[in-house]
Structures are given as structure tokens and as C-alpha cells.
Design a protein around this motif. Structure first.
Motif, PDB file in Angstrom:
ATOM      1  N   SER A   1      48.121  56.651  10.653  1.00  0.00           N
ATOM      2  CA  SER A   1      46.973  56.309  11.851  1.00  0.00           C
ATOM      3  C   SER A   1      47.195  54.874  12.579  1.00  0.00           C
ATOM      4  CB  SER A   1      45.686  56.416  11.073  1.00  0.00           C
ATOM      5  OG  SER A   1      45.582  55.303   9.910  1.00  0.00           O
ATOM      6  N   ALA A   2      46.549  54.880  13.575  1.00  0.00           N
ATOM      7  CA  ALA A   2      46.646  53.420  14.013  1.00  0.00           C
ATOM      8  C   ALA A   2      46.258  52.426  13.221  1.00  0.00           C
ATOM      9  CB  ALA A   2      46.134  53.616  15.523  1.00  0.00           C
ATOM     10  N   ALA A   3      45.236  52.800  12.618  1.00  0.00           N
ATOM     11  CA  ALA A   3      44.495  51.851  11.732  1.00  0.00           C
ATOM     12  C   ALA A   3      45.457  51.393  10.432  1.00  0.00           C
ATOM     13  CB  ALA A   3      43.222  52.075  11.094  1.00  0.00           C
ATOM     14  N   ASN A   4      46.145  52.261  10.048  1.00  0.00           N
ATOM     15  CA  ASN A   4      47.119  51.883   8.999  1.00  0.00           C
ATOM     16  C   ASN A   4      48.126  51.059   9.547  1.00  0.00           C
ATOM     17  OD1 ASN A   4      45.558  53.179   6.897  1.00  0.00           O
ATOM     18  ND2 ASN A   4      46.769  55.075   6.947  1.00  0.00           N
ATOM     19  N   LEU A   5      48.559  51.480  10.562  1.00  0.00           N
ATOM     20  CA  LEU A   5      49.825  50.867  11.163  1.00  0.00           C
ATOM     21  C   LEU A   5      49.493  49.368  11.718  1.00  0.00           C
ATOM     22  CD1 LEU A   5      51.335  53.706  13.018  1.00  0.00           C
ATOM     23  CD2 LEU A   5      52.253  52.681  11.096  1.00  0.00           C
ATOM     24  N   ALA A   6      48.332  49.055  11.985  1.00  0.00           N
ATOM     25  CA  ALA A   6      47.718  47.782  12.287  1.00  0.00           C
ATOM     26  C   ALA A   6      47.777  46.991  11.213  1.00  0.00           C
ATOM     27  CB  ALA A   6      46.319  48.061  12.919  1.00  0.00           C
ATOM     28  N   VAL A   7      47.383  47.608   9.834  1.00  0.00           N
ATOM     29  CA  VAL A   7      47.501  46.713   8.732  1.00  0.00           C
ATOM     30  C   VAL A   7      48.829  46.485   8.553  1.00  0.00           C
ATOM     31  CG1 VAL A   7      46.878  46.503   6.185  1.00  0.00           C
ATOM     32  CG2 VAL A   7      45.303  47.810   7.792  1.00  0.00           C
ATOM     33  N   GLU A   8      49.498  47.458   8.500  1.00  0.00           N
ATOM     34  CA  GLU A   8      51.258  47.202   8.097  1.00  0.00           C
ATOM     35  C   GLU A   8      51.890  46.028   9.145  1.00  0.00           C
ATOM     36  OE1 GLU A   8      52.828  48.310   5.726  1.00  0.00           O
ATOM     37  OE2 GLU A   8      51.707  50.236   5.038  1.00  0.00           O
ATOM     38  N   ALA A   9      51.328  45.905  10.514  1.00  0.00           N
ATOM     39  CA  ALA A   9      51.694  45.070  11.410  1.00  0.00           C
ATOM     40  C   ALA A   9      51.274  43.646  10.984  1.00  0.00           C
ATOM     41  CB  ALA A   9      51.263  45.310  12.915  1.00  0.00           C
ATOM     42  N   ASP A  10      49.879  43.469  10.674  1.00  0.00           N
ATOM     43  CA  ASP A  10      49.220  42.415  10.194  1.00  0.00           C
ATOM     44  C   ASP A  10      50.225  41.725   9.201  1.00  0.00           C
ATOM     45  OD1 ASP A  10      47.552  42.526  12.126  1.00  0.00           O
ATOM     46  OD2 ASP A  10      45.968  43.258  10.910  1.00  0.00           O
ATOM     47  N   TYR A  11      50.464  42.536   8.128  1.00  0.00           N
ATOM     48  CA  TYR A  11      51.127  42.254   6.919  1.00  0.00           C
ATOM     49  C   TYR A  11      52.655  41.638   7.072  1.00  0.00           C
ATOM     50  CZ  TYR A  11      53.223  42.079   2.256  1.00  0.00           C
ATOM     51  OH  TYR A  11      53.772  41.461   0.959  1.00  0.00           O
ATOM     52  N   LEU A  12      53.479  42.130   8.195  1.00  0.00           N
ATOM     53  CA  LEU A  12      54.652  41.872   8.554  1.00  0.00           C
ATOM     54  C   LEU A  12      54.680  40.588   9.281  1.00  0.00           C
ATOM     55  CD1 LEU A  12      56.234  45.171   9.500  1.00  0.00           C
ATOM     56  CD2 LEU A  12      56.840  43.728   7.521  1.00  0.00           C
ATOM     57  N   ARG A  13      53.380  40.450  10.034  1.00  0.00           N
ATOM     58  CA  ARG A  13      53.467  39.172  10.856  1.00  0.00           C
ATOM     59  C   ARG A  13      53.159  37.923   9.738  1.00  0.00           C
ATOM     60  NH1 ARG A  13      49.941  40.765  13.586  1.00  0.00           N
ATOM     61  NH2 ARG A  13      51.340  41.552  15.727  1.00  0.00           N
ATOM     62  N   ALA A  14      52.314  38.248   8.826  1.00  0.00           N
ATOM     63  CA  ALA A  14      51.904  37.076   7.628  1.00  0.00           C
ATOM     64  C   ALA A  14      53.162  36.960   6.726  1.00  0.00           C
ATOM     65  CB  ALA A  14      50.911  37.445   6.932  1.00  0.00           C
ATOM     66  N   HIS A  15      53.966  37.898   6.730  1.00  0.00           N
ATOM     67  CA  HIS A  15      55.189  37.726   5.891  1.00  0.00           C
ATOM     68  C   HIS A  15      56.534  37.931   6.545  1.00  0.00           C
ATOM     69  CE1 HIS A  15      51.481  38.721   3.320  1.00  0.00           C
ATOM     70  NE2 HIS A  15      52.303  38.107   2.468  1.00  0.00           N
ATOM     71  N   PRO A  16      57.103  36.912   7.351  1.00  0.00           N
ATOM     72  CA  PRO A  16      57.862  37.485   8.301  1.00  0.00           C
ATOM     73  C   PRO A  16      59.278  37.931   7.991  1.00  0.00           C
ATOM     74  CG  PRO A  16      57.272  35.019   8.392  1.00  0.00           C
ATOM     75  CD  PRO A  16      56.505  35.867   7.604  1.00  0.00           C
ATOM     76  N   LEU A  17      59.587  37.595   6.719  1.00  0.00           N
ATOM     77  CA  LEU A  17      60.803  37.751   6.175  1.00  0.00           C
ATOM     78  C   LEU A  17      60.728  39.193   5.134  1.00  0.00           C
ATOM     79  CD1 LEU A  17      62.215  34.368   4.788  1.00  0.00           C
ATOM     80  CD2 LEU A  17      62.508  35.562   7.083  1.00  0.00           C
ATOM     81  N   TYR A  18      59.507  39.731   5.268  1.00  0.00           N
ATOM     82  CA  TYR A  18      59.543  40.995   4.234  1.00  0.00           C
ATOM     83  C   TYR A  18      60.277  41.958   4.687  1.00  0.00           C
ATOM     84  CZ  TYR A  18      56.668  44.715   1.815  1.00  0.00           C
ATOM     85  OH  TYR A  18      56.760  45.756   0.990  1.00  0.00           O
ATOM     86  N   GLU A  19      61.044  42.568   4.008  1.00  0.00           N
ATOM     87  CA  GLU A  19      62.091  43.883   4.264  1.00  0.00           C
ATOM     88  C   GLU A  19      62.860  43.338   5.318  1.00  0.00           C
ATOM     89  OE1 GLU A  19      62.318  46.623   2.938  1.00  0.00           O
ATOM     90  OE2 GLU A  19      60.557  46.910   1.496  1.00  0.00           O
ATOM     91  N   ARG A  20      63.352  42.385   5.410  1.00  0.00           N
ATOM     92  CA  ARG A  20      64.680  42.041   6.277  1.00  0.00           C
ATOM     93  C   ARG A  20      65.639  42.271   5.595  1.00  0.00           C
ATOM     94  NH1 ARG A  20      65.825  36.001   8.508  1.00  0.00           N
ATOM     95  NH2 ARG A  20      67.417  35.941   6.562  1.00  0.00           N
ATOM     96  N   PRO A  21      66.676  42.940   6.236  1.00  0.00           N
ATOM     97  CA  PRO A  21      66.470  43.613   7.560  1.00  0.00           C
ATOM     98  C   PRO A  21      66.344  45.377   7.554  1.00  0.00           C
ATOM     99  CG  PRO A  21      68.847  43.468   7.208  1.00  0.00           C
ATOM    100  CD  PRO A  21      68.137  42.786   5.910  1.00  0.00           C
ATOM    101  N   TYR A  22      66.502  45.896   6.244  1.00  0.00           N
ATOM    102  CA  TYR A  22      66.753  47.309   6.237  1.00  0.00           C
ATOM    103  C   TYR A  22      65.388  48.065   6.515  1.00  0.00           C
ATOM    104  CZ  TYR A  22      67.676  51.545   3.320  1.00  0.00           C
ATOM    105  OH  TYR A  22      67.662  52.717   2.816  1.00  0.00           O
ATOM    106  N   GLY A  23      64.181  47.358   5.829  1.00  0.00           N
ATOM    107  CA  GLY A  23      63.088  48.073   6.324  1.00  0.00           C
ATOM    108  C   GLY A  23      62.707  47.927   7.780  1.00  0.00           C
ATOM    109  N   TRP A  24      63.147  46.804   8.275  1.00  0.00           N
ATOM    110  CA  TRP A  24      62.783  46.719   9.772  1.00  0.00           C
ATOM    111  C   TRP A  24      63.401  47.920  10.552  1.00  0.00           C
ATOM    112  CZ3 TRP A  24      64.220  40.848  11.209  1.00  0.00           C
ATOM    113  CH2 TRP A  24      63.310  40.079  10.321  1.00  0.00           C
ATOM    114  N   GLY A  25      64.881  47.915  10.141  1.00  0.00           N
ATOM    115  CA  GLY A  25      65.607  49.019  10.887  1.00  0.00           C
ATOM    116  C   GLY A  25      65.020  50.376  10.691  1.00  0.00           C
ATOM    117  N   TRP A  26      64.481  50.804   9.355  1.00  0.00           N
ATOM    118  CA  TRP A  26      63.952  51.990   9.338  1.00  0.00           C
ATOM    119  C   TRP A  26      62.517  52.280   9.968  1.00  0.00           C
ATOM    120  CZ3 TRP A  26      66.150  56.255   8.546  1.00  0.00           C
ATOM    121  CH2 TRP A  26      67.431  56.275   7.720  1.00  0.00           C
ATOM    122  N   ALA A  27      61.604  51.130  10.058  1.00  0.00           N
ATOM    123  CA  ALA A  27      60.560  51.226  10.457  1.00  0.00           C
ATOM    124  C   ALA A  27      60.758  51.363  12.341  1.00  0.00           C
ATOM    125  CB  ALA A  27      59.743  49.863  10.483  1.00  0.00           C
ATOM    126  N   LEU A  28      61.572  50.722  12.599  1.00  0.00           N
ATOM    127  CA  LEU A  28      61.987  50.914  14.078  1.00  0.00           C
ATOM    128  C   LEU A  28      62.513  52.452  14.483  1.00  0.00           C
ATOM    129  CD1 LEU A  28      63.561  47.332  14.969  1.00  0.00           C
ATOM    130  CD2 LEU A  28      61.098  48.423  15.955  1.00  0.00           C
TER     131      LEU A  28
END
Length: 349
Positions: free
Chosen positions: A92-119
């Protein structure tokens, strides 16, 4: 019907069942959350309402990618409605917004593998012809914005790539980012990724395939790199690059042979099942691009393409069976790599 197409049809129901089981299993979950203090004790589902299943964040992300690809494939399977419902609830848009906020607050989280799969997941939704999947695409906007910013920052400030055959591998994630940037209209990101690929890998020669593999690789560093460069370079330029890059790929190279897994309960050792699947996918995509058509490279390119096309299907069987097994160390992630390999082999024909 190609052999890969037949396998996709044969495994679709089983892969769908694996994905649904993963979405419904909250524990065990490896959160990889950096705790900021004694009160920072949120549950995974609070931190990651979209991706709090399937053992860890990146596996949950790419299991959702698998679900979108299953629905997109046109293959009939009984759990299609259940899979569509799970995607709608989780993404849902609401769930994905929470995920976006987390990645913004934790800029190295899941770099780079998780980033690639999310994209890759966002791009799959954006390209989808399946209405229930396509309607999810707009909700990814905050997440992709954060991820593209992170990718731009990463490639601009990183002098050397990581070539390991695990999550930290730079080439594997860069390819996903490149393809997603093209789909989602981010020409700036596509250009920056292509520039980084050329800078990091363009001068590579005689990749030492004899040194592959390590005991817990799920990626071939050589094939991950070639897979990326096949997407970056034009056909002729890639043929010239591949001629020299693959010059040390001997006839008996372990990279083109299935790995042996002794302990299927060992979460690191079972990476070797994924190695066969990811190498099959990369080899098929490289073979599809070759030969390049240059006078110097076409004959060698044809020979290499034939070798890779012949080897790729032989890397599938063990990983395919492990991906639908009862062993969670395999079933929380392998089906994604299996489907990717089958898509690549089906496209190769």
C-alpha cells in the motif's frame, strides 16, 4: 514452447505457494536495524510494514518482485488471486511511505543489494500490464526517490567497486538500478550508473574465473559484472569488451558447473544453490547479446555465446528443487533467483 517456458508453467504454482508462505511468516527475521538507544526496540513490522517477512528485508522485497513477475507471466496458477491480494495489502502507499522514511533516516541500510531489488520491484510494478499490480506503481514514488538519491550519492563517492559474490556486490545492484532508472524515466540516474560501470569495470581484462567460487557465494563476481556491462554497452562495444574479459574462462571453469551443497540447513552454504541460478540468468543474458558483430569479436562472440547458452540450463536443477523445499534457509529467497533464470533462458530461446 521452450524448455524454460515449460519449467515456468510447471513451477508457477509452487513458486506462488512459496511466496505466500513467506509473506505470512514474520519470524525468524534478521532485522539488521542499527539500534540508536535503549528505547529503540520496535518490532520489524513496525519498522517495515511492507517488508517484515521472509527472514530479512531484502528477501521480502524480492519475494514481492517474484509475485509481480508470476502475475505478469500469463502462466495460469491457482493462487493468482491470493498473490494479488497479498501484494495489495503489503504494498500500500502508506506502507511504502514508511519504508521510504526509514531508508531516508538510515541511508546505508541495505546498500546496495536491497536497493537494487527494491528498484527492480518498483520497475516491475510500473511496467505491469496486470491492473492489480499496475495500480501499486504510484505508491512507490517516495521509495524510489530516496533510493535514486542514494544511488547517485553512492556512485559519485565510491572510488572502487565491491566484487564479492554476496550482497555487497556492486555490479549486481547497479544493473537493477540501471534498468529501473530506464523504466522510471530517471535519465540522470541511468547516466550516472553507466558512468560508474565504465569507470569501475570498463578496463577489466582476463577475469580470473579459476578463482571462483567461494564457499558461500550466491553470485559469480565475473558474471555479475558481465551482466551489468551487457546492459550498459552497445552490442559491438560489449562484444569487444567480452572478448578480453572472458579470455580466461577455461573449458573446465567451476563457474559453469553446479556447486555441491552438503548441508542444506546451513544458511551460508545454501547460497551455492543461488549461485547456480544467478549464473544461469547472467550467462543467458550475456549469450543473448553476443556476438557483437565486429570483425574482431564476432567469431569469438559466437563461440562464447554458444558455450554460455549450453551451460546455463545445466546450472538450474539443484537450485530449482531447493527453492521449493521445506528448508527455510533455501525457500525464503531462492525462488526469486529461479524465476529470474527461467525468464532469462526463455528470452534466449
Amino acid at each position: 514452447m521452450s524448455a524454460a517456458s515449460a519449467l515456468r508453467a510447471a513451477y508457477a504454482d509452487r513458486f506462488a505457494a512459496v511466496a505466500l508462505a513467506n509473506f505470512a511468516q514474520p519470524y525468524p527475521y534478521a532485522a539488521h536495524h542499527t539500534t540508536s538507544g535503549p528505547d529503540d526496540r520496535a518490532l520489524p513490522v513496525e519498522l517495515h510494514p511492507a517488508f517484515a517477512s521472509s527472514y530479512d528485508w531484502h528477501s521480502s522485497v524480492h519475494m514481492h518482485w517474484l509475485a509481480t513477475r508470476l502475475l505478469e507471466s500469463g502462466v495460469a496458477f491457482s493462487a493468482a488471486d491470493a498473490l494479488a491480494g497479498a501484494l495489495t495489502a503489503n504494498l500500500s502507499a502508506a506502507n511504502l511511505a514508511v519504508e521510504a522514511d526509514y531508508l531516508r533516516a538510515h541511508p546505508l541500510y541495505e546498500r546496495p543489494y536491497g536497493w537494487g531489488w527494491a528498484l527492480a520491484l518498483a520497475a516491475s510494478a510500473a511496467e505491469s500490464r496486470v491492473p492489480v499490480v499496475a495500480t501499486l506503481a504510484s505508491g512507490f514514488a517516495p521509495l524510489t526517490a530516496v533510493l535514486f538519491e542514494s544511488v547517485l550519492r553512492w556512485v559519485a563517492h565510491t572510488p572502487e567497486p565491491v566484487r564479492h559474490g554476496v550482497h555487497s556486490n556492486s555490479a549486481f545492484a547497479l544493473r537493477h538500478a540501471l534498468l529501473a532508472a530506464r523504466v522510471l524515466g530517471r535519465d540522470d540516474v541511468a547516466a550516472a550508473v553507466a558512468d560508474a560501470a565504465r569507470r569501475w569495470f570498463g578496463a577489466d581484462r582476463g577475469w580470473p574465473f579459476a578463482w571462483e567460487r567461494s564457499g558461500h557465494d550466491f553470485l559469480s563476481p565475473g558474471f555479475a559484472e558481465a551482466d551489468l556491462m551487457a546492459a550498459v554497452l552497445g552490442a559491438d562495444e560489449f562484444a569487444e569488451w567480452a572478448d578480453v574479459f572472458f579470455s580466461a574462462l577455461g573449458a573446465e571453469a567451476a563457474a559453469l558447473r553446479p556447486a555441491r551443497v552438503v548441508d542444506e540447513h546451513d544458511g551460508q552454504q545454501v547460497h551455492l544453490f543461488g549461485l547456480g541460478l544467478s549464473t544461469a540468468a547472467a550467462a543467458a543474458r550475456v549469450a543473448a547479446v553476443l556476438p557483437g558483430g565486429t570483425e574482431a569479436g564476432s567469431a569469438a562472440g559466437r563461440g562464447l555465446a554458444e558455450r554460455l547458452a549450453a551451460a546455463a540450463p545445466l546450472l538450474l536443477p539443484a537450485g530449482l528443487e531447493a527453492s521449493v523445499s521445506d528448508e527455510f534457509m533455501s525457500s525464503h529467497w531462492l525462488a526469486t533467483f529461479a524465476w529470474d533464470a527461467l525468464e532469462a533462458l526463455d528470452a534466449l530461446g
